[in-house]
Write a protein that holds these residues in place. Sequence first.
Motif, PDB file in Angstrom:
ATOM      1  N   GLU A  53     -41.479  64.473  -7.486  1.00 14.13           N
ATOM      2  CA  GLU A  53     -40.608  65.303  -6.642  1.00 14.13           C
ATOM      3  C   GLU A  53     -39.379  64.495  -6.253  1.00 14.13           C
ATOM      4  O   GLU A  53     -39.382  63.270  -6.344  1.00 14.13           O
ATOM      5  CB  GLU A  53     -41.342  65.698  -5.354  1.00 14.13           C
ATOM      6  N   MET A  54     -38.351  65.190  -5.747  1.00 14.60           N
ATOM      7  CA  MET A  54     -37.140  64.488  -5.304  1.00 14.60           C
ATOM      8  C   MET A  54     -37.490  63.363  -4.333  1.00 14.60           C
ATOM      9  O   MET A  54     -36.948  62.271  -4.400  1.00 14.60           O
ATOM     10  CB  MET A  54     -36.179  65.467  -4.607  1.00 14.60           C
ATOM     11  N   LEU A  57     -38.865  60.271  -6.152  1.00 14.82           N
ATOM     12  CA  LEU A  57     -38.212  59.829  -7.395  1.00 14.82           C
ATOM     13  C   LEU A  57     -37.726  58.385  -7.349  1.00 14.82           C
ATOM     14  O   LEU A  57     -37.865  57.642  -8.319  1.00 14.82           O
ATOM     15  CB  LEU A  57     -37.013  60.731  -7.696  1.00 14.82           C
ATOM     16  N   PHE A  58     -37.147  57.974  -6.233  1.00 14.44           N
ATOM     17  CA  PHE A  58     -36.643  56.599  -6.173  1.00 14.44           C
ATOM     18  C   PHE A  58     -37.813  55.612  -6.262  1.00 14.44           C
ATOM     19  O   PHE A  58     -37.740  54.606  -6.979  1.00 14.44           O
ATOM     20  CB  PHE A  58     -35.825  56.338  -4.899  1.00 14.44           C
ATOM     21  N   TRP A  59     -38.903  55.948  -5.574  1.00 14.45           N
ATOM     22  CA  TRP A  59     -40.075  55.067  -5.639  1.00 14.45           C
ATOM     23  C   TRP A  59     -40.601  54.986  -7.085  1.00 14.45           C
ATOM     24  O   TRP A  59     -40.943  53.909  -7.582  1.00 14.45           O
ATOM     25  CB  TRP A  59     -41.175  55.572  -4.692  1.00 14.45           C
ATOM     26  N   ILE A  60     -40.622  56.131  -7.766  1.00 18.82           N
ATOM     27  CA  ILE A  60     -41.113  56.134  -9.164  1.00 18.82           C
ATOM     28  C   ILE A  60     -40.166  55.332 -10.054  1.00 18.82           C
ATOM     29  O   ILE A  60     -40.606  54.598 -10.941  1.00 18.82           O
ATOM     30  CB  ILE A  60     -41.277  57.584  -9.679  1.00 18.82           C
ATOM     31  N   LYS A  61     -38.868  55.435  -9.792  1.00  8.70           N
ATOM     32  CA  LYS A  61     -37.902  54.667 -10.599  1.00  8.70           C
ATOM     33  C   LYS A  61     -38.164  53.165 -10.442  1.00  8.70           C
ATOM     34  O   LYS A  61     -38.048  52.392 -11.394  1.00  8.70           O
ATOM     35  CB  LYS A  61     -36.478  55.023 -10.160  1.00  8.70           C
ATOM     36  N   GLN A  62     -38.532  52.752  -9.243  1.00  8.72           N
ATOM     37  CA  GLN A  62     -38.815  51.331  -8.987  1.00  8.72           C
ATOM     38  C   GLN A  62     -40.221  50.922  -9.438  1.00  8.72           C
ATOM     39  O   GLN A  62     -40.470  49.752  -9.711  1.00  8.72           O
ATOM     40  CB  GLN A  62     -38.658  51.018  -7.487  1.00  8.72           C
ATOM     41  N   ARG A 304     -37.680  59.042 -16.972  1.00 10.62           N
ATOM     42  CA  ARG A 304     -36.488  58.736 -17.771  1.00 10.62           C
ATOM     43  C   ARG A 304     -35.856  60.014 -18.336  1.00 10.62           C
ATOM     44  O   ARG A 304     -34.754  59.978 -18.868  1.00 10.62           O
ATOM     45  CB  ARG A 304     -36.851  57.789 -18.921  1.00 10.62           C
ATOM     46  N   LEU A 305     -36.590  61.131 -18.266  1.00 13.60           N
ATOM     47  CA  LEU A 305     -36.059  62.392 -18.790  1.00 13.60           C
ATOM     48  C   LEU A 305     -35.065  63.009 -17.808  1.00 13.60           C
ATOM     49  O   LEU A 305     -35.213  62.879 -16.586  1.00 13.60           O
ATOM     50  CB  LEU A 305     -37.197  63.391 -19.037  1.00 13.60           C
ATOM     51  N   MET A 306     -34.097  63.746 -18.334  1.00 17.86           N
ATOM     52  CA  MET A 306     -33.129  64.448 -17.470  1.00 17.86           C
ATOM     53  C   MET A 306     -33.845  65.440 -16.559  1.00 17.86           C
ATOM     54  O   MET A 306     -33.433  65.657 -15.419  1.00 17.86           O
ATOM     55  CB  MET A 306     -32.103  65.170 -18.345  1.00 17.86           C
ATOM     56  N   LYS A 307     -34.921  66.021 -17.054  1.00 14.71           N
ATOM     57  CA  LYS A 307     -35.688  66.980 -16.243  1.00 14.71           C
ATOM     58  C   LYS A 307     -36.090  66.382 -14.896  1.00 14.71           C
ATOM     59  O   LYS A 307     -36.219  67.087 -13.898  1.00 14.71           O
ATOM     60  CB  LYS A 307     -36.937  67.410 -17.024  1.00 14.71           C
ATOM     61  N   TYR A 308     -36.325  65.080 -14.876  1.00 12.58           N
ATOM     62  CA  TYR A 308     -36.752  64.397 -13.644  1.00 12.58           C
ATOM     63  C   TYR A 308     -35.643  63.495 -13.077  1.00 12.58           C
ATOM     64  O   TYR A 308     -35.929  62.476 -12.435  1.00 12.58           O
ATOM     65  CB  TYR A 308     -38.027  63.589 -13.918  1.00 12.58           C
ATOM     66  N   GLY A 309     -34.397  63.855 -13.362  1.00  8.93           N
ATOM     67  CA  GLY A 309     -33.287  63.083 -12.795  1.00  8.93           C
ATOM     68  C   GLY A 309     -32.981  61.807 -13.546  1.00  8.93           C
ATOM     69  O   GLY A 309     -32.222  60.956 -13.064  1.00  8.93           O
ATOM     70  N   GLY A 310     -33.550  61.670 -14.755  1.00  7.94           N
ATOM     71  CA  GLY A 310     -33.308  60.458 -15.552  1.00  7.94           C
ATOM     72  C   GLY A 310     -32.132  60.641 -16.509  1.00  7.94           C
ATOM     73  O   GLY A 310     -31.413  61.642 -16.451  1.00  7.94           O
ATOM     74  N   HIS A 311     -31.969  59.660 -17.398  1.00  2.00           N
ATOM     75  CA  HIS A 311     -30.795  59.655 -18.284  1.00  2.00           C
ATOM     76  C   HIS A 311     -31.013  60.377 -19.595  1.00  2.00           C
ATOM     77  O   HIS A 311     -30.061  60.648 -20.328  1.00  2.00           O
ATOM     78  CB  HIS A 311     -30.390  58.203 -18.558  1.00  2.00           C
TER      79      HIS A 311
END
Length: 349
Positions: A53-54, A57-62, A304-311
Amino acid sequence: MPSLRGKVQTVLRPVEPDCLGYTLTHEHLTMNYSSFFCPPSPGQEPLSGGPIEMKNLFWIKQNPYSHKENLLLYQETDAVKEELLHFKAAGGGTIVENTTTGIGRDMNTLKKLAEETGVHIIAGAGFYVDSTHYSQTQAMTVEQLTGTIVDEILNGADGTNIKCGVVGEIGCSWPLTQSEHRVLQATAQAQSQLGCPVIIHPGRNSDSPFQIIRILQEAGADAAKTVMSHLDRTIFDTKKLLEFAELGSYLEYDLFGTEFLHYQFHPDIDMPSDNERIARIRMLIDEGYEDRILIAHDVHTKNRLMKYGGHGYSHILKNIVPKMLIRGISQDKIDKILLANPKQWLTFK
Ligand SMILES: CC(=O)NCCS(=O)(=O)O
């Protein structure tokens, strides 16, 4: 059996090398990375379950490897299809899909994605790192492993008639295990029989790429037709990197888009930023290695997918190429990295 010499083998058919277009040489489109789950730090356990979820997301990115669902890229075929179409619209032509035995290779899905998007997809033969080797794999001789790899290229993988077009990513740990050593020897033998491209996932130690190239060469491989992946997180010292470049393999920076503070698989390593990757590539070009450089994103988790705010799969074409131009890497050199070098590597000898 017609020879593959002079051709590139996609999941649909062998094709002429000239039709590949801009090529990402290290991606995943469907994969299960759940066996690499990293338990979160004490107190953060509740964050590893539940949906993406939004607010997390930052925690998952890290902490990409501490969120269970994030490791299940195979659940996202519809999003991956859409993002491949985005890659194509951005000028992309070909993706090398590096999922090998042990992390959920799915030949039927790769074929379907190639048919439905028109993107050329090239599948990988062979085995990922030791911790994913089945007991049967561990028990196989080099000759048996060679036979399996050759069969995946000539006849089809995982009980299908869909054929692989590269060997790898071949997984190596640090220290290298005996089973991985045998797989490397088999990779070399398959390459010397078929003249096929090879791609390696090295262990997380700067000596690992050197050891791997030595083992491959002693077993008959052609370093010039071999890619050393993940150099972003493997060799940091410039002198050592240039020593490695002298061995003649392709030098791959394939973690574009991965920017985090703490590299969960090896806390001693500081993952470079995209700007630092571009600076390394510029240095390698200045040192005369422009014919040896390859780049990719190695998308392998959902975030990493755009669907989840990735590139997604278009970050290099849309964002990295313009930044390379700003940093003085000419379009001519960029075309070498994204067009000529992949074509050269992927063509059977
Ligand atoms: C799929 C895969 O191998 N991911 C790991 C990349 S890394 O460079 O070892 O972190």
